[in-house]
Design an enzyme around this catalytic site. Structure first.
Site, mmCIF file in Angstrom:
data_model
loop_
_atom_site.group_PDB
_atom_site.id
_atom_site.type_symbol
_atom_site.label_atom_id
_atom_site.label_comp_id
_atom_site.label_asym_id
_atom_site.label_seq_id
_atom_site.Cartn_x
_atom_site.Cartn_y
_atom_site.Cartn_z
ATOM 1 N N ASP A 1 1.903 3.311 2.565
ATOM 2 C CA ASP A 1 1.350 2.190 1.804
ATOM 3 C C ASP A 1 -0.015 2.528 1.217
ATOM 4 O OD1 ASP A 1 0.118 2.234 4.306
ATOM 5 O OD2 ASP A 1 1.022 0.363 4.978
ATOM 6 N N ASN B 1 0.796 -8.605 14.292
ATOM 7 C CA ASN B 1 1.814 -9.583 13.880
ATOM 8 C C ASN B 1 3.194 -8.933 13.705
ATOM 9 O OD1 ASN B 1 1.566 -8.139 11.524
ATOM 10 N ND2 ASN B 1 1.033 -9.874 10.209
ATOM 11 N N HIS C 1 3.926 -6.284 11.871
ATOM 12 C CA HIS C 1 4.240 -5.588 10.618
ATOM 13 C C HIS C 1 4.370 -4.086 10.834
ATOM 14 C CE1 HIS C 1 -0.304 -5.245 9.336
ATOM 15 N NE2 HIS C 1 0.079 -4.179 9.995
ATOM 16 N N GLU D 1 5.056 -7.449 6.028
ATOM 17 C CA GLU D 1 4.580 -8.582 6.809
ATOM 18 C C GLU D 1 5.779 -9.400 7.315
ATOM 19 O OE1 GLU D 1 1.636 -8.447 7.687
ATOM 20 O OE2 GLU D 1 0.150 -8.478 6.075
#
Ligand code: PGA
Length: 254
Positions: free
Chosen positions: A80, A149, A151, A156
């Site tokens: 990313d 979280n 990811h 996400e």
């Protein structure tokens, strides 16, 4: 120096190596990556950024310097990049990779690929980036971290198992978590280019490294929760060659 003992178990289909501490988990991950490179010099690696892999990259650079670990035929693709950051921005993932790994090993710069945060058409660039991976023969070993979280890369919660490389809006939780690398949360880009979960699941082998008690819930849900898009890392249960390397703290809820 001998590493402290580690133990290995299988949770569902995932091989979990629990190391005594952060240092030995990083060492273990570096050993696994270096073994893969030695057994397949023309390997295609999927690489990750963040706080987690820094020590692992330092170990790999040391193996290059002292043990002749050869990256001259290695190709890499990163997961990313922030949209809006240039390659030479101090917080860009291209800069991270140069500073933490590429500048210390003999990988050819033309064989390293990080999405371009300044691409004129980021969505199109994401598609082309994914096509480049296919052209290279696919990822042999994909390294991952995990967000608190759940990811993986910047997929996400809500990202589907068949998602492809694309532009994604970062959640407030991710922006907050990554604010530690910037002067303030306001400076963290709000969007990024990320490989998709579908892209990641096409890698032949996946290695996820997680360190610290702030990852314990994410690791627990990834391994023992039902695979669900609300926790992207749990979708790794759908792949048949996944290894998690975690320290005792990240494993504390298993
Ligand atoms: P970290 O990030 O290594 O900085 O904890 C991991 C991630 O968000 O994927």
């Amino acid at each position: 120096m001998k590493n402290p003992p580690e133990h290995e178990r299988t949770v569902g289909s995932i091989n979990v190596i629990v190391c005594a501490d952060a240092q030995s988990a990083s060492q273990k991950a570096a050993e696994l990556m270096s073994n893969a490179i030695r057994s397949r010099p023309k390997i295609v690696l999927g690489l990750a950024t963040g706080g987690t892999p820094v020590e692992m990259y330092r170990q790999l650079a040391k193996m290059h310097e002292h043990d002749g670990l050869d990256f001259s035929n290695v190709t890499s693709f990163n997961l990313d990049e922030y949209i809006g950051l240039s390659a030479d921005h101090p917080q860009s993932y291209r800069m991270f990779m140069q500073q933490k790994l590429f500048d210390h090993i003999n990988i050819k710069s033309e064989n390293t690929h990080v999405p371009d945060g300044l691409a004129a058409d980021p969505q199109q660039h994401a598609k082309e980036f994914e096509a480049l991976i296919v052209k290279a023969g696919g990822i042999d070993v994909q390294l991952l971290g995990v967000g608190q979280n759940g990811h993986i890369a910047f997929n996400e919660p809500g990202s589907t198992a068949d998602s492809r490389a694309r532009v994604i809006e970062l959640t407030p939780a991710t922006i907050q978590s990554n604010a530690r690398f910037f002067a303030s949360a306001d400076e963290v880009p709000k969007t990024a280019i990320t490989l998709g979960i579908g892209t990641i699941l096409e890698a032949k082998r996946i290695v996820l490294l997680a360190i610290g008690s702030n990852k314990a819930t994410a690791i627990h849900r990834a391994l023992e929760g039902k695979p669900d898009i609300s926790h992207p890392a749990s979708l790794l249960q759908n792949h048949d060659d996944v290894t998690f390397i975690v320290d005792e703290s990240a494993a504390s809820l298993l």
